[in-house]
Design a protein around this motif. Structure first.
Motif, PDB file in Angstrom:
ATOM      1  N   THR A  62      95.289  21.994  -7.512  1.00 39.24           N
ATOM      2  CA  THR A  62      95.706  22.668  -8.730  1.00 39.24           C
ATOM      3  C   THR A  62      95.181  24.091  -8.745  1.00 39.24           C
ATOM      4  O   THR A  62      94.025  24.344  -8.395  1.00 39.24           O
ATOM      5  N   ARG A  63      96.031  25.008  -9.137  1.00 37.79           N
ATOM      6  CA  ARG A  63      95.644  26.413  -9.251  1.00 37.79           C
ATOM      7  C   ARG A  63      95.129  26.744 -10.641  1.00 37.79           C
ATOM      8  O   ARG A  63      94.656  27.853 -10.877  1.00 37.79           O
ATOM      9  N   GLY A  64      95.265  25.805 -11.557  1.00 43.90           N
ATOM     10  CA  GLY A  64      94.846  26.077 -12.916  1.00 43.90           C
ATOM     11  C   GLY A  64      95.974  26.660 -13.754  1.00 43.90           C
ATOM     12  O   GLY A  64      97.135  26.707 -13.340  1.00 43.90           O
ATOM     13  N   SER A  65      95.617  27.095 -14.932  1.00 48.87           N
ATOM     14  CA  SER A  65      96.587  27.614 -15.891  1.00 48.87           C
ATOM     15  C   SER A  65      96.690  29.132 -15.802  1.00 48.87           C
ATOM     16  O   SER A  65      95.680  29.826 -15.636  1.00 48.87           O
ATOM     17  N   ASN A 106     108.145  18.654 -15.541  1.00 52.72           N
ATOM     18  CA  ASN A 106     107.515  19.828 -14.951  1.00 52.72           C
ATOM     19  C   ASN A 106     107.751  19.761 -13.448  1.00 52.72           C
ATOM     20  O   ASN A 106     107.156  18.942 -12.760  1.00 52.72           O
ATOM     21  N   MET A 163     103.556  21.520 -10.810  1.00 59.96           N
ATOM     22  CA  MET A 163     102.316  21.588 -11.578  1.00 59.96           C
ATOM     23  C   MET A 163     101.495  22.834 -11.261  1.00 59.96           C
ATOM     24  O   MET A 163     100.521  23.118 -11.950  1.00 59.96           O
ATOM     25  N   ASN A 164     101.861  23.568 -10.213  1.00 61.26           N
ATOM     26  CA  ASN A 164     101.121  24.777  -9.853  1.00 61.26           C
ATOM     27  C   ASN A 164     101.889  26.048 -10.174  1.00 61.26           C
ATOM     28  O   ASN A 164     101.657  27.100  -9.577  1.00 61.26           O
ATOM     29  N   ASN A 189     101.934  26.513 -15.465  1.00 59.21           N
ATOM     30  CA  ASN A 189     102.106  25.660 -16.634  1.00 59.21           C
ATOM     31  C   ASN A 189     101.785  24.231 -16.221  1.00 59.21           C
ATOM     32  O   ASN A 189     102.465  23.649 -15.371  1.00 59.21           O
ATOM     33  N   LEU A 190     100.745  23.651 -16.811  1.00 57.54           N
ATOM     34  CA  LEU A 190     100.273  22.324 -16.403  1.00 57.54           C
ATOM     35  C   LEU A 190     100.815  21.193 -17.267  1.00 57.54           C
ATOM     36  O   LEU A 190     100.507  20.030 -16.997  1.00 57.54           O
ATOM     37  N   SER A 203     102.549  15.161  -8.429  1.00 60.52           N
ATOM     38  CA  SER A 203     101.249  15.766  -8.123  1.00 60.52           C
ATOM     39  C   SER A 203     101.247  16.308  -6.701  1.00 60.52           C
ATOM     40  O   SER A 203     102.019  15.876  -5.846  1.00 60.52           O
TER      41      SER A 203
END
Length: 253
Positions: A4-7, A90, A93-94, A97-98, A104
């Motif tokens: 995950t790169r985060g938000s 979505n 996920m990267n 916007n999470l 995944s």
């Protein structure tokens, strides 16, 4: 191994707080993609619609892939995003916007974990002339320059008990983890003044936030059988048939 790169909101907030636009979501994307090598999942199934290729890198060191060997329930979970407005789909996920339901991504390649060791310390990369790897070595402090106060020098100790000091031409990158990084900073005189004084460490920069705000990241997996429905209906021969339907679900919080 979740990748995950985060938000995007978090990175844009970093840029705002530090007044450094280089921390913005848009600014860091070239470096993230340079690090990443997105590859096919272990079962090599068709991943069309399961991620957005335009926001990923395909030539980096760190292997990233989607889950292989999908389960029967996966398509039903995704179907809920079409059947209900409550759960949005979505695609990636990267993307910054999470929120939403989607597939995944993990730092896995060919069924094996891709880590900093396998991605950067294997024989291919350790042979680079501009890379020197020191083992059995622990960084104790970063030292400031007496001329301009910048930090370009590292103090470290090796297993033989010898202290070393090395200076960089350009910059230092401190990446010692959630616990190690603030410890090195505080040993170097960067932290809350009152806490450093208690330990006899001269304060170079009074930054009370160093070593604070550590937050756990809990993860809960819940599995259950929601209902068992038993029906009886008359068959062609006049006998009654028993039809059993089991509804199962799982979720991560």
């Amino acid at each position: 191994m979740f990748y995950t790169r985060g938000s995007s909101e978090d990175f844009n907030r970093y840029a705002e707080v530090t007044r450094d636009p280089g921390w913005s979501w848009t600014s860091i994307q070239p470096y993230i993609r340079k690090n990443e090598k997105f590859i096919a999942p272990a079962d090599h199934h068709n991943t069309t619609g399961q991620f957005e290729p335009s926001i990923h890198g395909f030539h980096g060191n760190n292997l990233v892939s989607l889950p292989g060997f999908p389960q029967a329930i996966d398509s039903r979970v995704i179907q809920t995003t079409r059947d209900s407005e409550e759960f949005s789909f979505n695609q990636d996920m990267n993307s910054g916007n999470l929120l939403g339901l989607g597939w995944s991504q993990a730092t896995i390649g060919g069924g094996s974990r891709s880590s900093s060791a396998t991605a950067y310390l294997n024989a291919e990369f350790s042979a680079r002339k501009n890379l020197h790897i020191l083992v059995n070595t622990r960084v104790t402090r970063v030292l400031s320059s007496p001329c301009d106060g910048t930090f370009r020098t590292v103090e470290f100790v090796q297993s033989q008990g010898l202290d070393w000091v090395v200076s960089a031409r350009k910059e230092l990158i401190l990446s010692a983890g959630t616990i190690g990084s603030p410890q090195i900073l505080m040993n170097s005189g960067i932290g809350a003044r009152n806490e450093l004084e208690e330990l006899g460490i001269p304060t170079l920069h009074d930054l009370p936030a160093v070593g604070k705000n550590l937050t756990d990241h809990p993860r809960l997996a819940s599995n259950w059988i929601a209902a068992v429905l038993v029906k009886y209906k008359e068959g062609p021969s006049g006998r009654y048939l028993r039809v059993t339907t089991i509804f199962c679900a799982f979720t991560f919080q």
